[in-house]
Design a protein around this motif. Structure first.
Motif, PDB file in Angstrom:
ATOM      1  N   ARG A  29      35.632  44.330  33.391  1.00  0.00           N
ATOM      2  CA  ARG A  29      36.152  42.974  33.193  1.00  0.00           C
ATOM      3  C   ARG A  29      36.979  42.964  31.900  1.00  0.00           C
ATOM      4  O   ARG A  29      36.443  42.790  30.808  1.00  0.00           O
ATOM      5  N   SER A  30      38.259  43.184  32.056  1.00  0.00           N
ATOM      6  CA  SER A  30      39.130  43.284  30.881  1.00  0.00           C
ATOM      7  C   SER A  30      39.745  41.942  30.532  1.00  0.00           C
ATOM      8  O   SER A  30      40.127  41.167  31.418  1.00  0.00           O
ATOM      9  N   GLN A  31      39.820  41.670  29.233  1.00  0.00           N
ATOM     10  CA  GLN A  31      40.458  40.462  28.727  1.00  0.00           C
ATOM     11  C   GLN A  31      41.506  40.872  27.689  1.00  0.00           C
ATOM     12  O   GLN A  31      41.742  42.052  27.463  1.00  0.00           O
ATOM     13  N   ALA A  32      42.132  39.909  27.061  1.00  0.00           N
ATOM     14  CA  ALA A  32      43.273  40.212  26.194  1.00  0.00           C
ATOM     15  C   ALA A  32      42.905  41.112  25.017  1.00  0.00           C
ATOM     16  O   ALA A  32      43.628  42.062  24.691  1.00  0.00           O
ATOM     17  N   LEU A  56      40.460  50.083  19.694  1.00  0.00           N
ATOM     18  CA  LEU A  56      40.403  51.448  20.227  1.00  0.00           C
ATOM     19  C   LEU A  56      41.801  51.944  20.563  1.00  0.00           C
ATOM     20  O   LEU A  56      42.634  51.194  21.107  1.00  0.00           O
ATOM     21  N   ALA A  57      42.066  53.199  20.239  1.00  0.00           N
ATOM     22  CA  ALA A  57      43.408  53.763  20.402  1.00  0.00           C
ATOM     23  C   ALA A  57      43.896  53.691  21.853  1.00  0.00           C
ATOM     24  O   ALA A  57      45.084  53.461  22.106  1.00  0.00           O
ATOM     25  N   ASN A  58      42.975  53.881  22.814  1.00  0.00           N
ATOM     26  CA  ASN A  58      43.374  53.875  24.235  1.00  0.00           C
ATOM     27  C   ASN A  58      42.935  52.590  24.940  1.00  0.00           C
ATOM     28  O   ASN A  58      42.613  52.597  26.130  1.00  0.00           O
ATOM     29  N   PHE A  59      42.928  51.489  24.189  1.00  0.00           N
ATOM     30  CA  PHE A  59      42.455  50.203  24.726  1.00  0.00           C
ATOM     31  C   PHE A  59      43.149  49.828  26.032  1.00  0.00           C
ATOM     32  O   PHE A  59      42.502  49.434  27.002  1.00  0.00           O
ATOM     33  N   LYS A  60      44.484  49.944  26.074  1.00  0.00           N
ATOM     34  CA  LYS A  60      45.209  49.547  27.268  1.00  0.00           C
ATOM     35  C   LYS A  60      44.853  50.430  28.468  1.00  0.00           C
ATOM     36  O   LYS A  60      44.808  49.962  29.610  1.00  0.00           O
ATOM     37  N   ASN A  61      44.607  51.708  28.204  1.00  0.00           N
ATOM     38  CA  ASN A  61      44.202  52.615  29.284  1.00  0.00           C
ATOM     39  C   ASN A  61      42.802  52.270  29.797  1.00  0.00           C
ATOM     40  O   ASN A  61      42.526  52.333  31.010  1.00  0.00           O
ATOM     41  N   ILE A  62      41.908  51.905  28.891  1.00  0.00           N
ATOM     42  CA  ILE A  62      40.543  51.530  29.289  1.00  0.00           C
ATOM     43  C   ILE A  62      40.590  50.292  30.179  1.00  0.00           C
ATOM     44  O   ILE A  62      39.865  50.187  31.164  1.00  0.00           O
ATOM     45  N   GLN A  63      41.482  49.349  29.835  1.00  0.00           N
ATOM     46  CA  GLN A  63      41.602  48.136  30.630  1.00  0.00           C
ATOM     47  C   GLN A  63      41.960  48.444  32.088  1.00  0.00           C
ATOM     48  O   GLN A  63      41.602  47.691  32.991  1.00  0.00           O
ATOM     49  N   LYS A  64      42.643  49.542  32.305  1.00  0.00           N
ATOM     50  CA  LYS A  64      43.118  49.903  33.640  1.00  0.00           C
ATOM     51  C   LYS A  64      42.133  50.772  34.421  1.00  0.00           C
ATOM     52  O   LYS A  64      42.375  51.095  35.581  1.00  0.00           O
ATOM     53  N   MET A  65      41.043  51.193  33.767  1.00  0.00           N
ATOM     54  CA  MET A  65      40.074  52.051  34.455  1.00  0.00           C
ATOM     55  C   MET A  65      39.417  51.290  35.593  1.00  0.00           C
ATOM     56  O   MET A  65      38.960  50.164  35.427  1.00  0.00           O
ATOM     57  N   ARG A  66      39.382  51.918  36.764  1.00  0.00           N
ATOM     58  CA  ARG A  66      38.968  51.218  37.978  1.00  0.00           C
ATOM     59  C   ARG A  66      37.508  51.462  38.348  1.00  0.00           C
ATOM     60  O   ARG A  66      36.892  52.444  37.906  1.00  0.00           O
ATOM     61  N   ASN A  67      37.020  50.582  39.203  1.00  0.00           N
ATOM     62  CA  ASN A  67      35.653  50.743  39.727  1.00  0.00           C
ATOM     63  C   ASN A  67      35.537  52.091  40.436  1.00  0.00           C
ATOM     64  O   ASN A  67      36.426  52.496  41.176  1.00  0.00           O
ATOM     65  N   GLY A  68      34.414  52.751  40.188  1.00  0.00           N
ATOM     66  CA  GLY A  68      34.182  54.049  40.801  1.00  0.00           C
ATOM     67  C   GLY A  68      34.556  55.218  39.924  1.00  0.00           C
ATOM     68  O   GLY A  68      34.111  56.347  40.164  1.00  0.00           O
ATOM     69  N   ALA A  69      35.373  54.984  38.910  1.00  0.00           N
ATOM     70  CA  ALA A  69      35.779  56.070  38.018  1.00  0.00           C
ATOM     71  C   ALA A  69      34.602  56.538  37.166  1.00  0.00           C
ATOM     72  O   ALA A  69      33.707  55.762  36.830  1.00  0.00           O
TER      73      ALA A  69
END
Length: 450
Positions: A29-32, A56-69
């Motif tokens: 559940r990603s927010q701004a 976090l340095a990879n914040f935007k990438n974490i936001q995109k991590m999908r269910n099941g990963a």
């Protein structure tokens, strides 16, 4: 690397510590400026909440991590007793280990069981099936504990056999040659076993108390919620034990497993009680606290059914089997589990002890609320002459079972045993009402996927 299951045992032990866990994303559940990941590592039914922030340095990438990963998380263990969960992980690093594509079918919403049956290799990532197979594991271990604590020997009986243990003729042939399927590899007709009983009985003549616990197969074209072509059976065999001893052991086993599951799968049982069957735990506790299961002869059971004046779809008849609706009425009448014993000889297997009346056999079925027949057992016919006569009546091939008759020729004795359908037990314990939902990869007519 830490495990989520250990966190729940003593959360205060980890307070303020930097920990590392790996697992699979159940929900992101990603927010701004921050986000929350529900992470499950397979060691616990429960998930842990991971909080990640935009620092976090990879914040935007974490936001995109999908269910099941699958991911690895390193972070601070923070106690949160005032929130919905007792603790959470404040992430310092979140590393993607294995990505999940956008079409991952398990999403944070309710899926129908019918849909999930189409993906049995993935459905275990849902709460329902995760709980089912955790309870199945707990119950299987409890069964072994029950018998091992009582000095039973565990015997591994064969899955390929040349005999039909039940005499029902509903067997799967085993062959390597479609042109000559009966005499190719083994030189005779061979089948997948329908029961381990005949093979485990000789061991009872050497070790006294034994049991086998493994798969069995029935080529029965049945599409009910309680039948499968491949299932597991628990089959103890006890020397110097009569029908009463058989029923006593079956009752003790059922109560032991209920108690063990309630103690060792609390989270899962609370889930079933809340989302699958309201009042499940109280139902099981009522069975557990029953001083002694009711016992009634088949004849008396039929009398009760007939005198009930209920308009059954199937008329209860003396000398005939009991239908599912009859089983339900009997468990309600006795307000709990009930053994029906002394069954008509003509509808039971050849190896069962013929009673003095010559019309019935010393057999019992244990009926339980909701699930119906759970256990079927009997005192075995120890008299060689009577057993041979019974086989002749049924026009059975004695030659192929001559080895089995040796158990009566050489030091035979009163002995008894039963078969407990393991999937039926899991259905009884969880409230899940379809056998296809308590087997990892269900095998039913016209269905052998995966």
């Amino acid at each position: 690397m830490e495990r989520i299951v250990d966190f729940f045992k003593n959360p205060s032990e980890y307070k303020g510590k930097t920990i590392t866990i790996s697992g699979w994303i159940r929900n992101n559940r990603s927010q701004a400026q921050f986000g929350f990941i529900d992470l499950n590592d397979g060691t616990s039914f429960k998930t842990v909440q991971v909080v990640y922030e935009e620092a976090l340095a990879n914040f935007k990438n974490i936001q995109k991590m999908r269910n099941g990963a699958s991911v690895e998380v390193t972070g601070e263990f923070v106690l949160t007793p005032d929130r919905g969960q007792p603790f959470e992980i404040k992430a310092k690093e979140v590393t993607l280990l294995g990505d999940s594509t956008p079409d991952f079918p398990i999403q944070p919403k309710r899926h129908t069981r019918e849909f999930l049956r189409e993906i049995p290799h993935l459905r275990v990532r849902t709460n329902l099936f995760n709980a089912v197979f955790r309870v199945r594991n707990t119950a299987a271990f409890a069964i072994h504990k029950f018998f091992q604590e009582r000095g039973f020997l565990y015997v591994h009986t064969p899955l390929i056999t040349s005999n039909d243990g039940e005499g029902a003729g509903q067997l799967f042939s085993v062959s390597t040659d479609s042109k000559n399927p009966y005499t190719d590899f083994f030189g005779k007709r061979t089948y997948l076993t329908v029961t381990g009983q005949l093979h485990v009985e000789p061991f009872a003549m050497a070790f006294r108390n034994v049991y086998t616990f493994g798969p069995a197969f029935r080529a029965e074209n049945s599409n009910t919620q309680k039948h499968a072509s491949e299932f597991w059976m628990v089959e103890p065999e006890m020397a110097f034990c009569d029908l009463k001893g058989e029923m006593d052991t079956a009752e003790a086993l059922v109560k032991y497993v209920i108690k063990d599951v309630l103690e060792n799968a609390k989270d899962e049982m609370e889930f079933f009680d809340k989302f699958v069957e309201k009042g499940l735990i109280e139902r099981l506790k009522a069975v557990l606290n029953t001083k002694e299961f009711a016992r009634v002869t088949h004849k008396d059971a039929i009398t009760l059914l007939r005198e009930s004046k209920v308009n059954f779809e199937n008329e209860p008849k003396y000398g005939e089997d009991i239908a599912r609706e009859h089983e339900k009425w009997l468990t309600e009448h006795f307000n709990g589990p009930v053994f029906v014993y002394d069954w008509p000889k003509d509808i039971k297997a050849f190896y069962m002890k013929v009673n003095a009346d010559g019309e019935t056999v010393a057999a019992s079925d244990l009926l339980v609320p909701e699930s119906g027949e759970l256990v079927g057992g009997s005192q075995r016919e120890e008299n060689l002459d009577v057993l041979v006569k019974r086989m002749d009546e049924l026009k059975m091939n004695k030659e192929i079972l001559d080895w089995y008759l040796d158990t009566r020729r050489y030091g035979g004795c009163v002995h008894s045993g039963f078969g407990l359908g393991f999937e039926r037990l899991i259905m009884f314990l969880t409230g899940v009402d379809n056998i296809r939902d308590v087997e990892a990869y269900p095998r039913t007519p016209n269905n052998c996927e995966f």
